[in-house]
Write an enzyme that holds these catalytic residues in place. Sequence first.
Site, short mmCIF file in Angstrom:
data_model
loop_
_atom_site.label_atom_id
_atom_site.label_comp_id
_atom_site.label_asym_id
_atom_site.label_seq_id
_atom_site.Cartn_x
_atom_site.Cartn_y
_atom_site.Cartn_z
N CYS A 9 48.62 71.39 95.23
CA CYS A 9 49.68 72.29 94.79
C CYS A 9 50.80 71.44 94.23
O CYS A 9 50.84 70.23 94.41
CB CYS A 9 50.21 73.13 95.96
SG CYS A 9 48.97 74.20 96.72
N GLY A 36 47.96 73.34 90.05
CA GLY A 36 47.53 74.62 90.61
C GLY A 36 47.70 75.74 89.61
O GLY A 36 48.78 75.89 89.04
N ASN A 111 52.87 71.48 99.97
CA ASN A 111 51.72 70.85 99.33
C ASN A 111 50.98 70.04 100.40
O ASN A 111 51.57 69.15 101.00
CB ASN A 111 52.18 69.94 98.19
CG ASN A 111 51.07 69.13 97.57
OD1 ASN A 111 51.31 68.07 97.01
ND2 ASN A 111 49.84 69.61 97.64
N GLY A 112 49.72 70.37 100.63
CA GLY A 112 48.95 69.63 101.62
C GLY A 112 48.05 70.56 102.40
O GLY A 112 47.72 71.67 101.96
N TYR A 255 42.87 61.29 89.19
CA TYR A 255 42.73 62.55 88.46
C TYR A 255 43.86 63.54 88.63
O TYR A 255 44.32 64.15 87.66
CB TYR A 255 41.42 63.23 88.91
CG TYR A 255 41.19 64.61 88.35
CD1 TYR A 255 40.93 64.80 87.00
CD2 TYR A 255 41.21 65.74 89.19
CE1 TYR A 255 40.70 66.08 86.48
CE2 TYR A 255 40.98 67.01 88.68
CZ TYR A 255 40.72 67.17 87.32
OH TYR A 255 40.51 68.43 86.81
N SER A 296 40.80 63.50 81.52
CA SER A 296 40.94 62.63 82.68
C SER A 296 40.24 61.30 82.56
O SER A 296 40.47 60.40 83.38
CB SER A 296 40.43 63.36 83.93
OG SER A 296 39.13 63.89 83.70
N ASP A 359 36.26 60.66 85.23
CA ASP A 359 36.92 60.36 86.50
C ASP A 359 36.02 60.56 87.71
O ASP A 359 36.21 59.91 88.74
CB ASP A 359 38.18 61.23 86.66
CG ASP A 359 37.84 62.71 86.75
OD1 ASP A 359 37.66 63.21 87.87
OD2 ASP A 359 37.74 63.35 85.70
N CYS A 395 37.28 66.66 102.39
CA CYS A 395 38.68 66.28 102.60
C CYS A 395 39.33 67.32 103.49
O CYS A 395 39.12 68.52 103.32
CB CYS A 395 39.42 66.20 101.26
SG CYS A 395 41.20 65.92 101.42
#
Length: 468
Positions: A9, A36, A111-112, A255, A296, A359, A395
């Site tokens: 984000c 985003g 963000n996260g 990226y 990218s 990428d 992730c």
Amino acid sequence: MMEKLREECGIFGVVSRAGEAAGITYNALLALQHRGQEGAGIALLKDSSILCHKDVGLVSEVFSPSVLSELPDASEAIGHVRYSTTGNNTKANVQPIVKEYLEGRIAVAHNGNIVNAAEIRERLLSVGCDFTATNDSEAISLLIAYEALHRGSIEAGVAEASKQLKGAFSLLVLSSKNKIIAVRDSFGFRPLCLGRSQHGMAVASESCALDSAGFEFIRDVEPGEMIVIQGDGTYTSQKVLPCENEGLCIFEYVYFARTDSVIDRLSVYQARFNMGIQLAKEYPVDADVVCGVPDSGLESAEGYAYASHLPNVSGFVKNRYIGRSFIFPSQAQRDAAVRLKLNPLRANIEGKRVVLVDDSIVRGTTSAKIIKSLKNAGAKEVHMRISSPPFRHTCHFGTDIDSEENLIANRMSVEEIAKHIGADSLGFISTKGLKEACRESARRFCTGCFTGDYPIAVGCHRKEQFEE
């Protein structure tokens, strides 16, 4: 499962003595749109009240000229562009999240990804907090409000809440007490930086947003640091968490971040150029030209060509009016978008041995289509080089990587992937080489998606757990 990874984000906050906070934030969010595309929102502080407009869609769709003209003139605002890692893509889940408590109102942009969000939610439900959305950001917002009420100030509330959050968070909190608070987790998983203009201060996920909004980059927010920007534009700083300094997502450089950004003292462009140099060292090949997959792979292609003493050419003409392929809801539409977006430039590749730089490879579907298009346009050979190592693990900190059994690198060897996508050879940069390319960053990195070695123990946590 998408072919390109989705960004996390983007967040932005501003205190401007000249007003126009809504317009400034809008410009900044346009610069962060790459982070985003599912939703966008802006929260404004006007006469001690927080007003928020948000919806699903791109920034320009959510904030049409008529909507922008109706937003009040304000001096303080925060904004957010969203890709969902927890919670469905609904208006209720779009940020900023606005919450009211006995001492005032707050708006939060995040963000996260919070690993222990489900536990925090259960604890807050037990003390009577009411949830209306299904994302971890609402849990953060209510936790901050709860702690602010019990500790006597919004600053103390943010500091205490930060200590209870496990995972990745760069946070912005707009308070009805005429201040914006920014905090970055102790590992520095997600970027956050500070800027200044003659009229005030701003905080952003990337420095490109500061540039677009007319602010001069000052510095990065340090891991574990809390910045409090007052209504008059002055700010204070304090460490509220120990600085672990080992969690910056290295894929920001590969990226996610925009090429013109500087993150933790390293130019994103320079990092990608270095990746190309490293790829040329690790995987040299006899070839005639180098070309990058727009957008990218372009900078890494420059680096590969430079180190290989080969011409760097444009291999494709990109249709700028087609959105990123993962925006399309069905696989058939995504496949069609790939064909529409990139058309090989026959004049540069016909009869040539081509080094093609990109990428990442997630599934291989898009890579196969691109390689096939080059060979149909007359390329004699296509040697693919990838500026990230193979993805082998999911992730837990805000990047949407699928379950491990779906990742192509866990189902095929490099040679098998090369055959699957139709490449004459294939080389992924090593994790060591990627770190070397980013060595000038002020941070150490999280490379868990490549190695399985995460800075934080995540146990049996799954991304879907919170929404369930």
